[in-house]
Design a protein around this motif. Structure first.
Motif, PDB file in Angstrom:
ATOM      1  N   MET A   1     -19.485 -35.025  -7.108  1.00 15.81           N
ATOM      2  CA  MET A   1     -20.860 -34.973  -7.623  1.00 15.81           C
ATOM      3  C   MET A   1     -21.532 -33.672  -7.219  1.00 15.81           C
ATOM      4  O   MET A   1     -22.203 -33.042  -8.016  1.00 15.81           O
ATOM      5  CB  MET A   1     -21.667 -36.160  -7.066  1.00 15.81           C
ATOM      6  N   TYR A 171     -35.384 -37.679  -6.769  1.00 19.16           N
ATOM      7  CA  TYR A 171     -34.121 -38.376  -6.543  1.00 19.16           C
ATOM      8  C   TYR A 171     -34.054 -39.708  -7.277  1.00 19.16           C
ATOM      9  O   TYR A 171     -33.014 -40.334  -7.318  1.00 19.16           O
ATOM     10  CB  TYR A 171     -33.889 -38.556  -5.046  1.00 19.16           C
ATOM     11  N   ASN A 172     -35.161 -40.158  -7.847  1.00 18.60           N
ATOM     12  CA  ASN A 172     -35.074 -41.337  -8.698  1.00 18.60           C
ATOM     13  C   ASN A 172     -34.669 -40.930 -10.089  1.00 18.60           C
ATOM     14  O   ASN A 172     -33.811 -41.541 -10.713  1.00 18.60           O
ATOM     15  CB  ASN A 172     -36.427 -42.046  -8.789  1.00 18.60           C
ATOM     16  N   THR A 173     -35.347 -39.874 -10.586  1.00 21.81           N
ATOM     17  CA  THR A 173     -35.063 -39.451 -11.950  1.00 21.81           C
ATOM     18  C   THR A 173     -33.717 -38.739 -12.031  1.00 21.81           C
ATOM     19  O   THR A 173     -32.999 -38.872 -12.997  1.00 21.81           O
ATOM     20  CB  THR A 173     -36.177 -38.537 -12.462  1.00 21.81           C
ATOM     21  N   PRO A 175     -30.845 -38.581  -9.397  1.00 20.25           N
ATOM     22  CA  PRO A 175     -30.269 -38.801  -8.066  1.00 20.25           C
ATOM     23  C   PRO A 175     -29.195 -37.782  -7.695  1.00 20.25           C
ATOM     24  O   PRO A 175     -28.947 -37.541  -6.521  1.00 20.25           O
ATOM     25  CB  PRO A 175     -29.702 -40.222  -8.149  1.00 20.25           C
ATOM     26  N   GLN A 176     -28.591 -37.145  -8.697  1.00 28.78           N
ATOM     27  CA  GLN A 176     -27.502 -36.213  -8.367  1.00 28.78           C
ATOM     28  C   GLN A 176     -27.982 -35.020  -7.538  1.00 28.78           C
ATOM     29  O   GLN A 176     -27.233 -34.457  -6.751  1.00 28.78           O
ATOM     30  CB  GLN A 176     -26.786 -35.742  -9.642  1.00 28.78           C
ATOM     31  N   GLN A 178     -29.787 -35.036  -5.072  1.00 26.03           N
ATOM     32  CA  GLN A 178     -29.828 -35.326  -3.647  1.00 26.03           C
ATOM     33  C   GLN A 178     -28.537 -34.879  -2.948  1.00 26.03           C
ATOM     34  O   GLN A 178     -28.545 -34.605  -1.751  1.00 26.03           O
ATOM     35  CB  GLN A 178     -30.081 -36.817  -3.414  1.00 26.03           C
ATOM     36  N   TYR A 179     -27.446 -34.817  -3.715  1.00 25.30           N
ATOM     37  CA  TYR A 179     -26.216 -34.302  -3.106  1.00 25.30           C
ATOM     38  C   TYR A 179     -26.420 -32.854  -2.686  1.00 25.30           C
ATOM     39  O   TYR A 179     -25.948 -32.412  -1.648  1.00 25.30           O
ATOM     40  CB  TYR A 179     -25.047 -34.385  -4.091  1.00 25.30           C
ATOM     41  N   ASN A 187     -33.807 -34.618   6.029  1.00 27.53           N
ATOM     42  CA  ASN A 187     -35.076 -35.083   5.486  1.00 27.53           C
ATOM     43  C   ASN A 187     -36.261 -34.975   6.443  1.00 27.53           C
ATOM     44  O   ASN A 187     -37.371 -35.306   6.092  1.00 27.53           O
ATOM     45  CB  ASN A 187     -34.939 -36.511   4.949  1.00 27.53           C
TER      46      ASN A 187
ATOM     47  N   PRO B 465     -26.209 -40.339  -0.609  1.00 31.44           N
ATOM     48  CA  PRO B 465     -27.602 -40.166  -0.197  1.00 31.44           C
ATOM     49  C   PRO B 465     -28.544 -41.321  -0.549  1.00 31.44           C
ATOM     50  O   PRO B 465     -29.518 -41.532   0.157  1.00 31.44           O
ATOM     51  CB  PRO B 465     -28.039 -38.868  -0.873  1.00 31.44           C
ATOM     52  N   SER B 469     -28.006 -43.007  -6.387  1.00 26.71           N
ATOM     53  CA  SER B 469     -26.854 -42.130  -6.640  1.00 26.71           C
ATOM     54  C   SER B 469     -25.550 -42.906  -6.465  1.00 26.71           C
ATOM     55  O   SER B 469     -24.570 -42.650  -7.159  1.00 26.71           O
ATOM     56  CB  SER B 469     -26.905 -40.899  -5.740  1.00 26.71           C
TER      57      SER B 469
END
Lengths: 283, 609
Positions: A1, A171-173, A175-176, A178-179, A187, B465, B469
């Motif tokens: 990812m 990261y909701n819309t 999520p990728q 976040q990787y 954070n 994460p 995801s």
């Protein structure tokens, strides 16, 4: 990812940068750069080396510093929340799927482009001073930012108000992403916003070089402002982080003016030689 | 608001209740008070000021929203509130080990048997550090009820558990909020039979059947702590111990809410008639171990010749007996004060004595009925050689102290871990990945053992994460299953595809608000009850969990709860003071005033009381 996200980012940047080179830089400067690049690189060499060094330290420290941070850092998420409350929810009023898409794109692609392009643009200037100042300002941003990250342990608004930010959290819309972000940061590193400080740094330099790159200046300002707003819109940073980021940018730009050209490598080595207790080149 | 503390079921006198209260006060001001930082306080104008400790949304999307809902309501009744976000291990450290908190919002793993309440609430644990009684709650009525329920069985026990729950709902050392639905997703491409066993138990990773040629199971976790710590004693590095169950064996394994023999080949139970009345063991369990089991190969098990031989790795009755002794006192009697493990205390407290009868046989004397005694046999079995060696080395220099939950036996990362479980540690990348491999000597792989065995060579946990995801990664076919329970917000977005199987289990875990009853004003039952009435449980379930939870007044499932404590649209004991999630401020303030608190002219609740 992660590989997927990185490839996508690289692809977008590899399209944007050449296009911008054609639009903003001009043929004449490119031609001159072709003949002068060696000497320019030589002059800027030490600055580039320091930047790379700081980036490497940053890379290692972002993974190891959280432990140190937990021991010596000040926990300020509560204080930030107390101070500014739900200020960043103000952006709720402009929230639509389109603005969310815009700010998400800006946060990931716009920011990366904003950082890379001026490095190329300023390298095409005959006088390398502005190029060296930009890199010095980047270096200072990362170095001071790292120290502040260690000293301040704070979670961003998205960690405190997930309900209110639900629809527009990056990261909701997507999520990728976040990787990518969890790869480069943890954070609790939110103060200051380095997205803001680096973008503001770029915008300030764009203003200083507006006679050389008149078309770049307005673009840089719009992008930088969008990046700063995106960090709050997407719930990643507090307004205080953004204010601190802006102040950090101002400090780094002015420091870069004082630092660049202050020492040359030749002078430094001469000074160093003077201090040695044994005689040198006595003729 | 007064309630009669004398329960008709037990007939404990008011005097003994007062005595327990006095004992509580003494406990609260003795011993570990130096290490407790009193966070609650007053602001300059005398207003009561407190903080709510909880996890950031990255670690638990729901807890922080409950905390903020409560924050808003506490502020409305004139209390100054701050929110203190901590990472999962730091939260557990503050609450369980250091007792440095006012209120916290947490997610308790509960247990398949209500005896976990013994550990949570018994007064004898009030000064201990660990999962045992983090609230500092002391109450003789509870103690008697908690002790009695573990000595009996069937309907009699159920009645006593109901009395515990009733007393709990009245005095509220903690307030249960809701039980979340437990969802996971699995890809059906490569494995079959995901529904056979809960992924919260070792069976969940042993039952799935791989398709031909599949030799690796990739599970996604959102909690990275297992990549940095695999110490079975650690209080702070895990809530549930699924991975520990894969690395370590226990005498009894839990499957579908039932304990069944695992490392024990056979258990013979004998009921005893206690001589006079209540004291003394009530049950013995004679355990025959499976013969010839080995611990995972590790140089640290080598004997005096420093060459690791199979002989050094043998798991015998000595290791089992040692484990129970060690969990009772991790200093093995060498430190000035005993240091019980910060986990498993309701388990080991049910065991009076362990006798080794032969190499593979031992007898447990239990002061508990069979269900509780069975649960006591589910602790991970540890190799005596390694852990005794650790204590010996520490104790060698004479000056040996073992502060509970804070010394190396409980805080060390124990990587690589030495267990005997179906999987063994292979490698890890901190914050990223944990790789386990099949332990070829495990007894479940023997032909004559009819228990699920490790189905693949390699079991890998990748840290992802977020729930969102992780779901996407499963849907894309890039992983097999989500090991962590999914956050509620992702559940409506699970793709409806034949390749993605939703695994749903009713949850025993519960979200709750914990009070530090060592400190005023939380030491005041009336204050706790007034705070509990500020929690809009139904609205939380609807808005924060999107309906994927059950509001509750008890920390156990309905099969144990008495009729009068079941949810009927509102909390049966301390209903929310308001409607549709909106607080009725006047009523709420009145509740605090009835509890003996005063307001200043600006509507601020005063800290002096």
């Amino acid at each position: 990812m992660l590989a997927e996200v990185l490839t996508q980012l690289a692809l977008v940047i590899s399209i944007l940068v050449p296009m911008s080179v054609i639009v903003f830089i001009g043929r004449e400067r490119l031609a001159r750069t072709r003949s002068e690049w060696r000497s320019r690189l030589r002059t800027a060499g030490p600055v580039i080396a320091v930047l790379i060094g700081v980036l490497l330290v940053n890379r290692v420290a972002r993974q190891t510093a959280p432990e140190l941070s937990r021991q010596i850092g000040f926990r300020l998420s509560g204080a930030f929340y107390e101070l500014e409350g739900e200020f960043i929810l103000i952006f709720q009023s402009i929230q639509t799927p389109e603005t969310t898409a815009y700010f998400s794109t800006i946060y990931v692609y716009g920011y990366t482009f904003l950082l890379i392009f001026p490095v190329i643009a300023y390298f095409t200037l005959s006088d390398t001073r502005i190029f060296r100042r930009l890199l010095t300002a980047y270096t200072l941003n990362y170095a001071i930012g790292l120290v502040l990250y260690i000293l301040v342990v704070a979670y961003g608004p998205r960690n405190l108000m997930p309900g209110e930010l639900m629809e527009r959290m990056l990261y909701n819309t997507n999520p990728q992403y976040q990787y990518l972000t969890s790869e480069v940061n943890t954070n609790t590193n939110v103060f200051p916003s380095l997205h803001t400080s680096l973008s503001a740094t770029v915008a300030t330099f764009a203003w200083k070089t507006r006679s050389e790159f008149p078309k770049w200046f307005p673009i840089a300002v719009v992008l930088a402002a969008s990046v700063a707003i995106s960090t709050m819109y997407l719930g990643i940073h507090w307004a205080l982080d953004v204010v601190a980021g802006t102040m950090l940018a101002a400090a780094c730009v002015s420091l870069s003016d004082r630092l660049v050209g202050r020492w040359s490598v030749a002078e430094l080595s001469a000074q160093f030689a003077d201090r040695l207790p044994w005689p040198q080149n006595q003729d | 608001m007064n309630w009669d503390p004398t329960s008709p079921d037990t007939g404990v006198s008011r005097r003994s209740f007062l005595a327990a209260g006095a004992a509580g006060a003494t406990l609260a001001t003795s011993g570990c008070v130096d290490s407790v930082q009193n966070v609650v306080g007053k602001t300059v104008n005398g207003q009561l000021s407190l903080s709510i400790t909880t996890l950031p949304a990255d670690a638990d999307r729901q807890g922080i929203q409950i905390a903020r809902q409560l924050e808003a309501n506490l502020q409305q009744v004139g209390i100054d509130v701050s929110i203190d976000m901590r990472s999962p291990s730091e939260l557990l450290k503050a609450v369980l080990i250091e007792h440095d908190f006012d209120l916290y919002v947490g997610h308790h793993p509960a247990g398949y048997d209500p005896d976990f309440l013994y550990e949570m609430l018994h007064s004898s644990f009030a000064t201990e550090a660990g999962w045992q009684n983090p609230f500092g709650f002391t109450n003789m009525v509870f103690d008697t009820l908690l002790e009695d329920q573990r000595r009996v069985d069937g309907a009699q026990r159920k009645r006593l558990v109901q009395s515990v729950l009733t007393a709990l709902a009245k005095s509220k050392p903690f307030e249960p909020i809701c039980r979340p639905d437990e969802y996971r997703v699995a890809s059906t491409d490569r494995f079959d039979g995901w529904g056979e066993a809960a992924l919260t138990t070792r069976h969940g990773y042993l039952e799935p059947e791989p398709a031909d040629g599949v030799n690796e199971l990739l599970a996604l976790k959102t909690d990275s702590r297992p990549t940095s710590n695999l110490n079975p004693l650690s209080a702070t590095m895990r809530e549930r111990e699924t991975i520990i169950q894969l690395l370590f064996d226990s005498l009894v394994t839990v499957h579908e809410g039932e304990g069944q023999p695992w490392l024990a080949e056979d258990i013979t139970w004998t009921a005893l008639e206690p001589a006079d009345g209540e004291q003394g063991p009530t049950l013995t369990a004679t355990v025959s171990l499976r013969e010839g089991c080995l611990f995972h190969a590790d140089e640290r098990l080598a004997g005096d010749d420093e060459q690791l031989a199979d002989e050094d790795r043998r798991l015998t009755a000595e290791d089992v007996a040692f484990t129970y002794r060690f969990l009772k006192d991790t200093s093995l009697g060498r430190a000035p004060t005993p240091s019980p493990a910060p986990r498993y205390q309701s388990h080991v407290s049910a065991v009076d004595r362990v006798t080794v009868d032969s190499e593979y046989e031992l007898t447990f004397s239990m002061n508990a009925s069979r269900p509780v005694a069975k649960r006591a046999l589910t602790v991970p079995i540890l190799p005596k050689q390694f852990w005794r060696g650790l204590v010996d080395r520490r104790a060698a220099d004479g000056e040996f102290t073992a502060p509970q939950g804070r010394w190396i036996a409980a805080t060390g990362d124990h990587v690589p871990p030495i267990g005997s479980g179906p999987y063994q540690f292979e490698s890890r990348i901190e914050e990223d990945q944990l790789v386990l491999t099949r332990f070829d000597d495990h007894f479940t792989l023997r032909d004559d053992v009819d228990l699920p065995s490790p189905p693949v060579d390699e079991l890998r946990f990748d840290i992802d994460p977020s729930s969102a995801s992780a779901v996407r990664r499963i849907a894309d076919g890039n992983a097999d299953v989500t090991a962590s329970m999914l956050d509620a917000y992702t559940l409506d977005g699970i793709p409806d595809s034949s390749d993605v199987e939703q695994l749903h289990r009713p949850s025993r875990t519960f979200y709750h608000l914990g009070f530090n009853v060592r400190n005023a004003p939380f030491s005041n039952t009336h204050f706790r009850r007034a705070v509990a009435q500020l929690i809009p449980k139904q609205t939380i379930v609807d808005d924060v969990f999107y309906g994927y939870a059950t509001p509750t007044a008890t920390p156990v499932t309905d099969e144990w709860a008495p009729e009068r404590l079941t949810w009927d649209g509102e909390d049966p004991v301390t209903p929310f003071l308001g409607s549709n999630g909106e607080l009725n401020v006047a009523a709420a303030k009145a509740a605090f005033e009835t509890a003996g608190f005063r307001y200043d002219d600006n509507g601020r609740l005063l800290g002096g009381y």
